[in-house]
Design an enzyme around this catalytic site. Structure first.
Site, PDB file in Angstrom:
ATOM      1  N   HIS A  35       0.839  -1.211   0.000  1.00  0.00           N
ATOM      2  CA  HIS A  35       0.000   0.000   0.000  1.00  0.00           C
ATOM      3  C   HIS A  35       0.876   1.266   0.000  1.00  0.00           C
ATOM      4  O   HIS A  35       0.567   2.245  -0.691  1.00  0.00           O
ATOM      5  CB  HIS A  35      -0.864   0.070   1.270  1.00  0.00           C
ATOM      6  CG  HIS A  35      -1.790  -1.089   1.466  1.00  0.00           C
ATOM      7  ND1 HIS A  35      -1.568  -2.068   2.397  1.00  0.00           N
ATOM      8  CD2 HIS A  35      -2.952  -1.401   0.858  1.00  0.00           C
ATOM      9  CE1 HIS A  35      -2.564  -2.938   2.361  1.00  0.00           C
ATOM     10  NE2 HIS A  35      -3.411  -2.566   1.434  1.00  0.00           N
ATOM     11  N   SER A 184      -2.531  -8.298   3.399  1.00  0.00           N
ATOM     12  CA  SER A 184      -2.956  -8.217   4.807  1.00  0.00           C
ATOM     13  C   SER A 184      -3.315  -9.597   5.328  1.00  0.00           C
ATOM     14  O   SER A 184      -3.240  -9.854   6.531  1.00  0.00           O
ATOM     15  CB  SER A 184      -4.158  -7.290   4.933  1.00  0.00           C
ATOM     16  OG  SER A 184      -3.864  -6.057   4.331  1.00  0.00           O
TER      17      SER A 184
END
Ligand code: PAF
Length: 282
Positions: A35, A184
């Site tokens: 990210h 994640s």
């Protein structure tokens, strides 16, 4: 860096700078280097950088991990500030889906295969929330990772079909040192599963190497990659694909480009990865 869950704040900031270029990085939080690489790229290419953190319930099926999806807002905000974000929008469900909400965005053909076949309601949730974020924030450029390849193909189709006035910027997948794509969901893996999870990138890299060596028969490629995943005892294959990069239709014979992708379960954790091959770049 301003943090807000208020739509009026966002509109106000956007109206104050009508001529500024805005880069948008939509996320579901629990941020990692993948990210942050998007935020850095947005910082380098725009006057103003907005990120969003929202775990979007409509892209999770009832059987999926919405309630346990990892969250760490203070850590996310520290990473975003260090990477140079100017604004972070952190709405909750009552803001994004207020009582009475009933409008969804659906992209058709390209959502029916691969992730869409395994997770039939997923992309309707993604396109709906991303369309809302595009409308609210009015970015000049929106940044997504190649890791979710089908998501990028679906969103590109939506941007074209609905005439969103922005550029989609797709950034390379960021990997751990052993090749595992950052996600994640990697945190759900126990040590043995984590070691076995390198099978995704190893398999896709073997597929790309076979293409580079001249293999063009997509069935042989799929069979070779399937056998590699089957050889990893903790892995259970969901799909393996050799497809056209834009339509995601499965290929019989590879011409000059293909996207190789896979989804693999390690117990209940489902990992995805992909690699793009283009003859001109090999
Ligand atoms: O890729 C994600 O994290 C999500 O699908 C997105 C684009 C933020 C929409 O919720």
């Amino acid at each position: 860096m301003k943090v807000t869950n208020n739509i009026q704040d966002i509109r106000h900031m956007r109206w104050q700078q009508p001529a500024a270029t805005w880069g948008l990085v939509p996320t579901m939080g629990f941020l990692h280097e993948g990210h942050i690489s998007l935020v850095r790229r947005a910082r380098a290419e725009n006057d103003f950088v907005a990120a969003t953190i929202y775990v979007n319930p409509t892209q999770f099926a009832p059987t999926e991990d919405l309630s346990t999806y990892p969250r760490d807002l203070p850590h996310d905000l520290a990473l975003l500030e260090a990477a140079g974000a100017d604004l972070v929008f952190t709405p909750d469900d009552s803001i994004m889906y207020p009582a009475g909400f009933q409008t969804y965005v659906t992209v058709e053909e390209v959502t029916r295969v691969l992730e869409g076949a395994s997770r039939p309601t997923h992309f309707r949730g993604v396109t709906t929330i991303v369309a809302k974020l595009f409308n609210l924030i009015q970015p000049t450029r929106a940044y997504f990772g190649q890791k979710d390849y089908q998501q990028t193909a679906v969103l590109r189709q939506m941007v074209t079909d609905l005439n969103f006035n922005l550029d989609m910027i797709i950034c390379p997948t960021v990997r751990e040192a052993d090749g595992l794509a950052m996600s994640s969901r990697n945190k759900y893996l126990d040590p043995a599963q984590r070691a076995g999870a390198t099978v995704l990138s190893r398999t896709l890299a073997a597929g790309v190497a076979a293409l580079q060596a001249g293999e063009r028969d997509a069935n042989r490629l799929r069979a070779m990659m399937q056998a590699m995943i089957a050889a990893e005892p903790l892995a259970r294959l969901d799909y393996i694909s050799v497809a056209h990069p834009r339509t995601l239709a499965e290929l019989v014979e590879v011409a000059d480009e293909a996207v190789l992708s896979t989804a693999v379960f390690f117990h209940r954790t489902r990992l995805i990865d992909n690699m793009l091959w283009q003859e001109s770049q090999s």
